[in-house]
Every structure is written in structure tokens, then in C-alpha cells.
Write a protein that holds these residues in place. Structure first.
Motif, PDB file in Angstrom:
ATOM      1  N   LEU A   1       0.850  -1.179   0.000  1.00  0.00           N
ATOM      2  CA  LEU A   1       0.000   0.000   0.000  1.00  0.00           C
ATOM      3  C   LEU A   1       0.890   1.235   0.000  1.00  0.00           C
ATOM      4  O   LEU A   1       2.066   1.181   0.332  1.00  0.00           O
ATOM      5  N   TYR A   2       0.334   2.377  -0.379  1.00  0.00           N
ATOM      6  CA  TYR A   2       1.114   3.604  -0.428  1.00  0.00           C
ATOM      7  C   TYR A   2       0.224   4.794  -0.116  1.00  0.00           C
ATOM      8  O   TYR A   2      -1.008   4.678  -0.116  1.00  0.00           O
ATOM      9  N   LEU A   3       0.853   5.906   0.219  1.00  0.00           N
ATOM     10  CA  LEU A   3       0.135   7.135   0.542  1.00  0.00           C
ATOM     11  C   LEU A   3       0.343   8.156  -0.572  1.00  0.00           C
ATOM     12  O   LEU A   3       1.413   8.257  -1.145  1.00  0.00           O
ATOM     13  N   VAL A   4      -0.701   8.909  -0.858  1.00  0.00           N
ATOM     14  CA  VAL A   4      -0.625   9.979  -1.851  1.00  0.00           C
ATOM     15  C   VAL A   4      -1.017  11.274  -1.158  1.00  0.00           C
ATOM     16  O   VAL A   4      -2.040  11.338  -0.483  1.00  0.00           O
ATOM     17  N   MET A   5      -0.185  12.313  -1.279  1.00  0.00           N
ATOM     18  CA  MET A   5      -0.477  13.612  -0.681  1.00  0.00           C
ATOM     19  C   MET A   5      -0.925  14.565  -1.782  1.00  0.00           C
ATOM     20  O   MET A   5      -0.310  14.634  -2.842  1.00  0.00           O
ATOM     21  N   GLU A   6      -2.003  15.306  -1.512  1.00  0.00           N
ATOM     22  CA  GLU A   6      -2.479  16.277  -2.489  1.00  0.00           C
ATOM     23  C   GLU A   6      -3.125  17.446  -1.755  1.00  0.00           C
ATOM     24  O   GLU A   6      -3.552  17.317  -0.618  1.00  0.00           O
ATOM     25  N   LYS A   7      -3.198  18.591  -2.411  1.00  0.00           N
ATOM     26  CA  LYS A   7      -3.811  19.784  -1.833  1.00  0.00           C
ATOM     27  C   LYS A   7      -5.206  19.954  -2.417  1.00  0.00           C
ATOM     28  O   LYS A   7      -5.416  19.760  -3.610  1.00  0.00           O
ATOM     29  N   GLN A   8      -6.158  20.327  -1.553  1.00  0.00           N
ATOM     30  CA  GLN A   8      -7.528  20.504  -1.988  1.00  0.00           C
ATOM     31  C   GLN A   8      -8.099  21.787  -1.418  1.00  0.00           C
ATOM     32  O   GLN A   8      -7.719  22.208  -0.325  1.00  0.00           O
ATOM     33  N   THR A   9      -9.026  22.368  -2.117  1.00  0.00           N
ATOM     34  CA  THR A   9      -9.759  23.514  -1.588  1.00  0.00           C
ATOM     35  C   THR A   9     -10.905  22.988  -0.740  1.00  0.00           C
ATOM     36  O   THR A   9     -11.324  21.835  -0.893  1.00  0.00           O
ATOM     37  N   PRO A  10     -11.432  23.796   0.173  1.00  0.00           N
ATOM     38  CA  PRO A  10     -12.598  23.354   0.953  1.00  0.00           C
ATOM     39  C   PRO A  10     -13.761  22.924   0.062  1.00  0.00           C
ATOM     40  O   PRO A  10     -14.484  21.990   0.382  1.00  0.00           O
ATOM     41  N   GLU A  11     -13.915  23.618  -1.082  1.00  0.00           N
ATOM     42  CA  GLU A  11     -15.011  23.253  -1.988  1.00  0.00           C
ATOM     43  C   GLU A  11     -14.810  21.843  -2.546  1.00  0.00           C
ATOM     44  O   GLU A  11     -15.755  21.053  -2.648  1.00  0.00           O
ATOM     45  N   ASP A  12     -13.555  21.540  -2.899  1.00  0.00           N
ATOM     46  CA  ASP A  12     -13.261  20.201  -3.414  1.00  0.00           C
ATOM     47  C   ASP A  12     -13.549  19.143  -2.356  1.00  0.00           C
ATOM     48  O   ASP A  12     -14.127  18.097  -2.649  1.00  0.00           O
ATOM     49  N   ARG A  13     -13.143  19.425  -1.109  1.00  0.00           N
ATOM     50  CA  ARG A  13     -13.352  18.449  -0.045  1.00  0.00           C
ATOM     51  C   ARG A  13     -14.832  18.266   0.245  1.00  0.00           C
ATOM     52  O   ARG A  13     -15.299  17.144   0.469  1.00  0.00           O
ATOM     53  N   ALA A  14     -15.582  19.370   0.269  1.00  0.00           N
ATOM     54  CA  ALA A  14     -17.020  19.264   0.510  1.00  0.00           C
ATOM     55  C   ALA A  14     -17.691  18.425  -0.562  1.00  0.00           C
ATOM     56  O   ALA A  14     -18.536  17.574  -0.281  1.00  0.00           O
ATOM     57  N   LYS A  15     -17.259  18.620  -1.813  1.00  0.00           N
ATOM     58  CA  LYS A  15     -17.826  17.862  -2.925  1.00  0.00           C
ATOM     59  C   LYS A  15     -17.497  16.375  -2.796  1.00  0.00           C
ATOM     60  O   LYS A  15     -18.347  15.501  -3.017  1.00  0.00           O
ATOM     61  N   GLN A  16     -16.241  16.078  -2.419  1.00  0.00           N
ATOM     62  CA  GLN A  16     -15.837  14.686  -2.255  1.00  0.00           C
ATOM     63  C   GLN A  16     -16.628  13.997  -1.146  1.00  0.00           C
ATOM     64  O   GLN A  16     -17.017  12.836  -1.269  1.00  0.00           O
ATOM     65  N   ILE A  17     -16.840  14.726  -0.038  1.00  0.00           N
ATOM     66  CA  ILE A  17     -17.597  14.143   1.070  1.00  0.00           C
ATOM     67  C   ILE A  17     -19.021  13.818   0.621  1.00  0.00           C
ATOM     68  O   ILE A  17     -19.549  12.743   0.899  1.00  0.00           O
ATOM     69  N   GLN A  18     -19.642  14.765  -0.088  1.00  0.00           N
ATOM     70  CA  GLN A  18     -21.006  14.544  -0.541  1.00  0.00           C
ATOM     71  C   GLN A  18     -21.096  13.373  -1.520  1.00  0.00           C
ATOM     72  O   GLN A  18     -22.075  12.639  -1.543  1.00  0.00           O
ATOM     73  N   GLU A  19     -20.056  13.214  -2.327  1.00  0.00           N
ATOM     74  CA  GLU A  19     -20.048  12.140  -3.332  1.00  0.00           C
ATOM     75  C   GLU A  19     -19.532  10.817  -2.768  1.00  0.00           C
ATOM     76  O   GLU A  19     -19.582   9.790  -3.442  1.00  0.00           O
ATOM     77  N   GLY A  20     -19.025  10.856  -1.503  1.00  0.00           N
ATOM     78  CA  GLY A  20     -18.497   9.634  -0.905  1.00  0.00           C
ATOM     79  C   GLY A  20     -17.148   9.227  -1.448  1.00  0.00           C
ATOM     80  O   GLY A  20     -16.754   8.068  -1.364  1.00  0.00           O
ATOM     81  N   THR A  21     -16.380  10.196  -1.992  1.00  0.00           N
ATOM     82  CA  THR A  21     -15.076   9.869  -2.584  1.00  0.00           C
ATOM     83  C   THR A  21     -13.923  10.495  -1.812  1.00  0.00           C
ATOM     84  O   THR A  21     -12.788  10.478  -2.290  1.00  0.00           O
TER      85      THR A  21
END
Length: 208
Positions: free
Chosen positions: A110-130
Motif C-alpha cells: 500500500l502507499y500514501l498519496v499527498m495532495e492539496k484541496q480547496t474546501p469546496e473540493d473536499r465538501a464535494k468529495q464528502i457529498q459524493e463519498g469519494t
């Protein structure tokens, strides 16, 4: 061991103190040929050998014939005064059993991936379950609750290292629900009240 015994061992060491080569096994293995090669290594002065699977092996690795030949070579080597050893893997790195372990995806690294997100991106991901962020210990919020907190600027996430904002930027973020700063314990202000305080310079909260 006295000096004379040391001199004798140095002049004519026993099998334990002689070189032991990595003996590459590849192609279709045949018992007679393997035993012949052991005789050759004995004649050359080696004290033992490491049976080592290498690229090109035709006989099934870890199969019944493989283990039968391992046993035959170990017995024969011991009988003629050599030390038989078995390398613990098919090539390297160790741990994959020549690819048998990692053939199933569940057993791969397994491996870890680091990335930067805006709050809007994170909110969208949470709503989409991703969303890829690990939940905090004891967190019982639903994805919808977390998405709403991010959009309203009430999320309890710690600020990112090196974050710098002007009061105007922070007021705008609070009004838009994109602020990255964690609210203080017991804080009951609305985002609009906090934004107004920042703009008027009356905010009671310590700057970062």
C-alpha cells in the motif's frame, strides 16, 4: 583451539570454513545433472552451496518436484561432507515468493498519496463519498454534516502550516464557508458575526 590446530585449519579448512557459492537454479531441473554439479563444486574445493532459484526456472517454484530435488541435493551434499543451504526466495526482494504472494492485489504493498484541496473540493468529495481523508478518532459525523460544516466555515479542522490571511480574506472565507481555521471551544457566533468583527477590528479571538 590451539595455534597448531588453527594453522592446520588455515592450511586445509573444513567445509564449514570454505567458500559456499550461490548455486543458480534455472531451466528444467534434472536430478542427475544437479548431483553432477554438486560433485564438481566438491572437486573445486567448495565447502557447501546455496540452492538459489533464478530467472529462467522451468520447474515450478515451490512445487512438488522442486522440493523433491531440494531434499535430494541436501541429502547428497551432506553425505559427501558439504553444507547444503536453501536461499529463502525466488530472486529478490524477499517476501513475494517469486510473485506468488503479490499475484493477488489484496497482498500487494500500500502507499500514501499527498495532495492539496480547496474546501469546496473536499465538501464535494464528502457529498459524493469519494473523500480520501481518514476520519478523526471518535468522529461520528455523517458525510453530509461534514460537508455542511466546511461550507458554513464551522469545521473543526486545524489550520494548515504556514497559512497567512488578511482580515478581509478571513472575513470573506467565513461568509463563503471556506475558512480553514478551527472555531474555539464553546464559540456560538454565526459566521456573519465573526466576519463583521474581523472587518471592524473588534474580534476577541487571538490571531494565529
Amino acid at each position: 583451539m590451539n595455534l597448531k590446530e588453527l594453522e592446520k585449519q588455515f592450511a586445509c579448512p573444513d567445509g564449514e570454513r570454505r567458500a559456499m557459492p550461490f548455486w543458480a537454479w534455472n531451466g528444467e531441473l534434472e536430478e542427475a545433472e544437479l548431483l553432477r554439479q554438486i560433485d564438481v563444486m566438491k572437486e573445486m574445493g567448495f565447502g557447501g552451496f546455496y540452492m538459489h532459484s533464478r530467472t529462467g526456472l522451468g520447474t515450478e517454484y515451490l512445487g512438488e518436484e522442486w522440493f523433491r530435488l531440494i531434499d535430494k541435493c541436501a541429502e547428497y551434499g551432506t553425505a559427501i561432507g558439504m553444507e547444503p543451504w536453501l536461499y529463502d526466495e525466488d530472486r529478490w526482494p524477499s517476501g513475494s515468493a517469486g510473485g506468488l504472494v503479490t499475484k493477488e492485489e489484496a497482498y500487494r504493498s500500500l502507499y500514501l498519496v499527498m495532495e492539496k484541496q480547496t474546501p469546496e473540493d473536499r465538501a464535494k468529495q464528502i457529498q459524493e463519498g469519494t473523500e480520501k481523508r481518514a476520519p478523526e478518532e471518535g468522529e461520528k459525523q455523517t458525510p453530509e454534516d461534514r460537508a455542511k460544516q466546511i461550507q458554513e466555515g464551522t469545521e473543526k479542522r486545524a489550520p494548515e502550516e504556514g497559512e497567512k490571511q488578511t482580515p478581509e480574506d478571513r472575513a470573506k472565507q467565513i461568509q463563503e464557508g471556506t475558512e480553514k481555521r478551527a472555531p474555539e471551544e464553546g464559540e456560538k457566533q454565526t459566521p456573519e458575526d465573526r466576519a463583521k468583527q474581523i472587518q471592524e477590528g473588534t474580534e476577541k479571538r487571538a490571531p494565529e
